[in-house]
Motif scaffolding. Structure first.
Motif, PDB file in Angstrom:
ATOM      1  N   PRO A  77       4.256 -24.014  25.712  1.00  0.00           N
ATOM      2  CA  PRO A  77       5.646 -23.603  25.933  1.00  0.00           C
ATOM      3  C   PRO A  77       6.194 -23.988  27.305  1.00  0.00           C
ATOM      4  N   ARG A  78       5.317 -24.310  28.258  1.00  0.00           N
ATOM      5  CA  ARG A  78       5.804 -24.686  29.578  1.00  0.00           C
ATOM      6  C   ARG A  78       6.248 -26.155  29.623  1.00  0.00           C
ATOM      7  N   ASP A  79       5.885 -26.913  28.626  1.00  0.00           N
ATOM      8  CA  ASP A  79       6.279 -28.322  28.543  1.00  0.00           C
ATOM      9  C   ASP A  79       7.762 -28.388  28.206  1.00  0.00           C
ATOM     10  N   ASP A  80       8.579 -28.886  29.139  1.00  0.00           N
ATOM     11  CA  ASP A  80      10.022 -28.934  28.903  1.00  0.00           C
ATOM     12  C   ASP A  80      10.474 -30.284  28.356  1.00  0.00           C
ATOM     13  N   ILE A  81       9.534 -31.141  27.966  1.00  0.00           N
ATOM     14  CA  ILE A  81       9.873 -32.434  27.371  1.00  0.00           C
ATOM     15  C   ILE A  81       9.489 -32.455  25.893  1.00  0.00           C
ATOM     16  N   ALA A  82       8.244 -32.098  25.583  1.00  0.00           N
ATOM     17  CA  ALA A  82       7.802 -31.954  24.190  1.00  0.00           C
ATOM     18  C   ALA A  82       7.990 -30.494  23.791  1.00  0.00           C
ATOM     19  N   SER A 126      -4.184 -29.470  13.272  1.00  0.00           N
ATOM     20  CA  SER A 126      -4.494 -28.273  14.059  1.00  0.00           C
ATOM     21  C   SER A 126      -3.771 -28.347  15.394  1.00  0.00           C
ATOM     22  N   GLY A 127      -3.668 -27.199  16.047  1.00  0.00           N
ATOM     23  CA  GLY A 127      -2.981 -27.139  17.328  1.00  0.00           C
ATOM     24  C   GLY A 127      -3.862 -26.558  18.417  1.00  0.00           C
ATOM     25  N   LEU A 128      -3.760 -27.109  19.602  1.00  0.00           N
ATOM     26  CA  LEU A 128      -4.412 -26.559  20.785  1.00  0.00           C
ATOM     27  C   LEU A 128      -3.295 -26.246  21.778  1.00  0.00           C
ATOM     28  N   ARG A 129      -3.002 -24.962  21.944  1.00  0.00           N
ATOM     29  CA  ARG A 129      -1.845 -24.533  22.729  1.00  0.00           C
ATOM     30  C   ARG A 129      -2.297 -23.971  24.073  1.00  0.00           C
ATOM     31  N   PHE A 130      -1.738 -24.505  25.148  1.00  0.00           N
ATOM     32  CA  PHE A 130      -1.971 -24.006  26.498  1.00  0.00           C
ATOM     33  C   PHE A 130      -0.674 -23.381  27.000  1.00  0.00           C
ATOM     34  N   GLU A 131      -0.761 -22.189  27.533  1.00  0.00           N
ATOM     35  CA  GLU A 131       0.435 -21.436  27.895  1.00  0.00           C
ATOM     36  C   GLU A 131       1.027 -21.821  29.243  1.00  0.00           C
ATOM     37  N   ASP A 132       0.257 -22.420  30.140  1.00  0.00           N
ATOM     38  CA  ASP A 132       0.725 -22.557  31.524  1.00  0.00           C
ATOM     39  C   ASP A 132       0.569 -23.952  32.103  1.00  0.00           C
ATOM     40  N   SER A 133       0.486 -24.982  31.273  1.00  0.00           N
ATOM     41  CA  SER A 133       0.355 -26.342  31.811  1.00  0.00           C
ATOM     42  C   SER A 133       1.560 -27.181  31.407  1.00  0.00           C
ATOM     43  N   ASP A 134       1.875 -28.167  32.239  1.00  0.00           N
ATOM     44  CA  ASP A 134       3.094 -28.966  32.085  1.00  0.00           C
ATOM     45  C   ASP A 134       2.865 -30.161  31.165  1.00  0.00           C
ATOM     46  N   HIS A 135       3.917 -30.925  31.011  1.00  0.00           N
ATOM     47  CA  HIS A 135       3.893 -32.130  30.176  1.00  0.00           C
ATOM     48  C   HIS A 135       2.803 -33.085  30.661  1.00  0.00           C
ATOM     49  N   VAL A 136       1.950 -33.535  29.750  1.00  0.00           N
ATOM     50  CA  VAL A 136       0.766 -34.362  30.020  1.00  0.00           C
ATOM     51  C   VAL A 136      -0.031 -33.847  31.224  1.00  0.00           C
ATOM     52  N   HIS A 193      -2.180 -30.999  30.700  1.00  0.00           N
ATOM     53  CA  HIS A 193      -3.113 -30.027  30.138  1.00  0.00           C
ATOM     54  C   HIS A 193      -4.555 -30.257  30.603  1.00  0.00           C
ATOM     55  N   LEU A 194      -4.969 -31.510  30.704  1.00  0.00           N
ATOM     56  CA  LEU A 194      -6.332 -31.786  31.169  1.00  0.00           C
ATOM     57  C   LEU A 194      -6.504 -31.361  32.621  1.00  0.00           C
ATOM     58  N   ARG A 195      -5.495 -31.602  33.418  1.00  0.00           N
ATOM     59  CA  ARG A 195      -5.583 -31.270  34.843  1.00  0.00           C
ATOM     60  C   ARG A 195      -5.774 -29.772  35.060  1.00  0.00           C
ATOM     61  N   LYS A 196      -5.136 -28.949  34.241  1.00  0.00           N
ATOM     62  CA  LYS A 196      -5.204 -27.507  34.462  1.00  0.00           C
ATOM     63  C   LYS A 196      -6.286 -26.826  33.635  1.00  0.00           C
ATOM     64  N   HIS A 197      -6.676 -27.451  32.520  1.00  0.00           N
ATOM     65  CA  HIS A 197      -7.657 -26.825  31.624  1.00  0.00           C
ATOM     66  C   HIS A 197      -8.714 -27.856  31.238  1.00  0.00           C
ATOM     67  N   GLU A 198      -9.383 -28.382  32.238  1.00  0.00           N
ATOM     68  CA  GLU A 198     -10.295 -29.502  31.995  1.00  0.00           C
ATOM     69  C   GLU A 198     -11.405 -29.149  31.012  1.00  0.00           C
ATOM     70  N   ALA A 199     -12.032 -27.994  31.176  1.00  0.00           N
ATOM     71  CA  ALA A 199     -13.177 -27.648  30.331  1.00  0.00           C
ATOM     72  C   ALA A 199     -12.760 -27.475  28.874  1.00  0.00           C
ATOM     73  N   ALA A 200     -11.703 -26.699  28.629  1.00  0.00           N
ATOM     74  CA  ALA A 200     -11.265 -26.455  27.248  1.00  0.00           C
ATOM     75  C   ALA A 200     -10.734 -27.724  26.605  1.00  0.00           C
ATOM     76  N   TYR A 201      -9.999 -28.515  27.382  1.00  0.00           N
ATOM     77  CA  TYR A 201      -9.432 -29.762  26.866  1.00  0.00           C
ATOM     78  C   TYR A 201     -10.547 -30.731  26.483  1.00  0.00           C
ATOM     79  N   THR A 202     -11.506 -30.896  27.378  1.00  0.00           N
ATOM     80  CA  THR A 202     -12.610 -31.831  27.130  1.00  0.00           C
ATOM     81  C   THR A 202     -13.418 -31.403  25.915  1.00  0.00           C
ATOM     82  N   ALA A 203     -13.748 -30.119  25.834  1.00  0.00           N
ATOM     83  CA  ALA A 203     -14.547 -29.639  24.710  1.00  0.00           C
ATOM     84  C   ALA A 203     -13.833 -29.863  23.387  1.00  0.00           C
TER      85      ALA A 203
END
Length: 358
Positions: free
Chosen positions: A302-307, A327-337, A339-349
């Motif tokens: 939801p923090r992504d103001d482009i997508a 399926s969806g992987l939703r992150f509540e507090d990361s910006d457009h592109v 998500h990896l920078r803020k949630h590296e472990a969950a994104y990578t897994a």
């Protein structure tokens, strides 16, 4: 800041609602632009091209440049400060895990608008660490081609990626699988054009195919999954201005580009009233009714103001309606592109699970 996954095998569409404790409600798709789905990509018997020589591991680790047909893009050295970043050539950079074994997993990264290869390289490293038999192909479309939806320019870089991936798939044998990881509309535009080429190739039903067509058919045959990161974005003036804000840091070049895009949208809107065609609607319908039936994962928030996250969730629901494992992987507090920078472990897994890794 925790990630929330949506398991299509367990949860119905109402599981995408923001407040899961509320009573289930029906998710109504706002589809103001219904179009009939394009013809399905029925998989015809594979027409294999002559095997190409395998990549030498020493070359692959260094990064092999596979040039596309069109080399018209400028070198970054010629770009003025603050101007949109431009790839050196419309080419594919190929890297692989440190192994001489044939690859079993091939991943194409389609970079976002204004992406820099040194950042996209981090996503390649994510997949290269998966197993000893992974090849990653990464491409970035020219910003001008993305802004203007230049079909030929988008296909040039797209075919460069496909040809490199096809060579790796042949090297890997019949069990090698292809996955695509698409970032924002800079990547989605390229994948959209390649998908339309696949549809046309099936409709033509030609017996003798060119090497380029053989590579595209092989990519279609081996396609096993699509990852959409901050994608797709429904295109509007507001979204385009925000994307330019992110890609062009300098004030004057950014404002000049934004004014140009406002004028372009004005012309496009007038043209759409005359001929009844709208590029944003066409793109959205092409993504929603894509004939690809492989599994999909949408990474958004939801923090992504482009997508827009509501539209992404509608896209997931629409794909499920046509029996795609979306399926969806939703992150509540990361910006457009971001998500990896803020949630590296969950994104990578999540990405490694998606391609069948650890």
């Amino acid at each position: 800041g925790q990630a929330r996954t949506t398991d299509t095998r367990t949860y119905p569409c109402h599981a995408l609602c923001t407040h899961p404790r509320q009573p289930p409600t029906t998710l109504h798709l706002s589809r103001p632009f219904p179009l009939p789905p394009p013809p399905s990509l029925a998989r015809s018997p594979a027409r294999t091209a002559p095997p190409s020589p395998p990549l030498r591991s020493s070359q692959a680790r260094m990064g092999v440049q596979v040039a596309a047909a069109n080399r018209g893009a400028h070198s970054p050295a010629s770009a003025s400060p603050g101007s949109p970043p431009k790839p050196a050539v419309r080419s594919a950079v190929v890297t692989r895990s440190a192994s001489s074994l044939p690859p079993k997993t091939v991943v194409i990264l389609f970079g976002w608008f204004g992406a820099q290869d040194r950042i996209l390289r981090k996503y390649a490293e994510l997949y290269e660490g998966n197993t000893d038999t992974t090849v990653v192909v990464r491409v970035i479309a020219d910003p001008k081609d993305v802004l203007l939806s230049n079909k030929q320019g988008l296909l040039d870089v797209g075919y460069a990626a496909v040809e490199a991936a096809a060579a790796a798939l042949r090297d890997g044998g019949s069990e090698a699988k292809l996955f695509v990881h698409i970032f924002s509309n800079g990547g989605a535009y390229v994948w959209e054009q390649l998908t339309q080429e696949m549809i046309a190739l099936e409709d033509e039903g030609v017996e003798e195919r060119t090497p380029r067509q053989q590579g595209l058919a092989l990519a279609q045959e081996r396609l096993s999954g699509e990852v959409f990161d901050s994608s797709p974005c429904y295109v509007s003036v507001d979204v385009t201005i925000k994307a330019l804000n992110q890609a062009i840091p300098s004030f004057l070049p950014r404002v000049a580009m934004q004014m140009g895009m406002i004028l372009l949208f004005l012309v496009m809107n007038i043209a759409s009233l005359v001929n009844g065609k709208s590029r944003p609607k066409e793109f959205w319908n092409n993504m929603m009714f894509s004939p690809h039936t492989c599994k999909q994962m949408y990474i958004y928030g939801p923090r992504d103001d482009i997508a827009n996250h509501v539209l992404v969730e509608e896209m997931i629901a629409a794909r499920r309606e046509i029996k795609v494992d979306a399926s969806g992987l939703r992150f509540e507090d990361s910006d457009h592109v971001g998500h990896l920078r803020k949630h590296e472990a969950a994104y990578t897994a999540a990405c490694l699970r998606f391609v069948g890794g650890q």
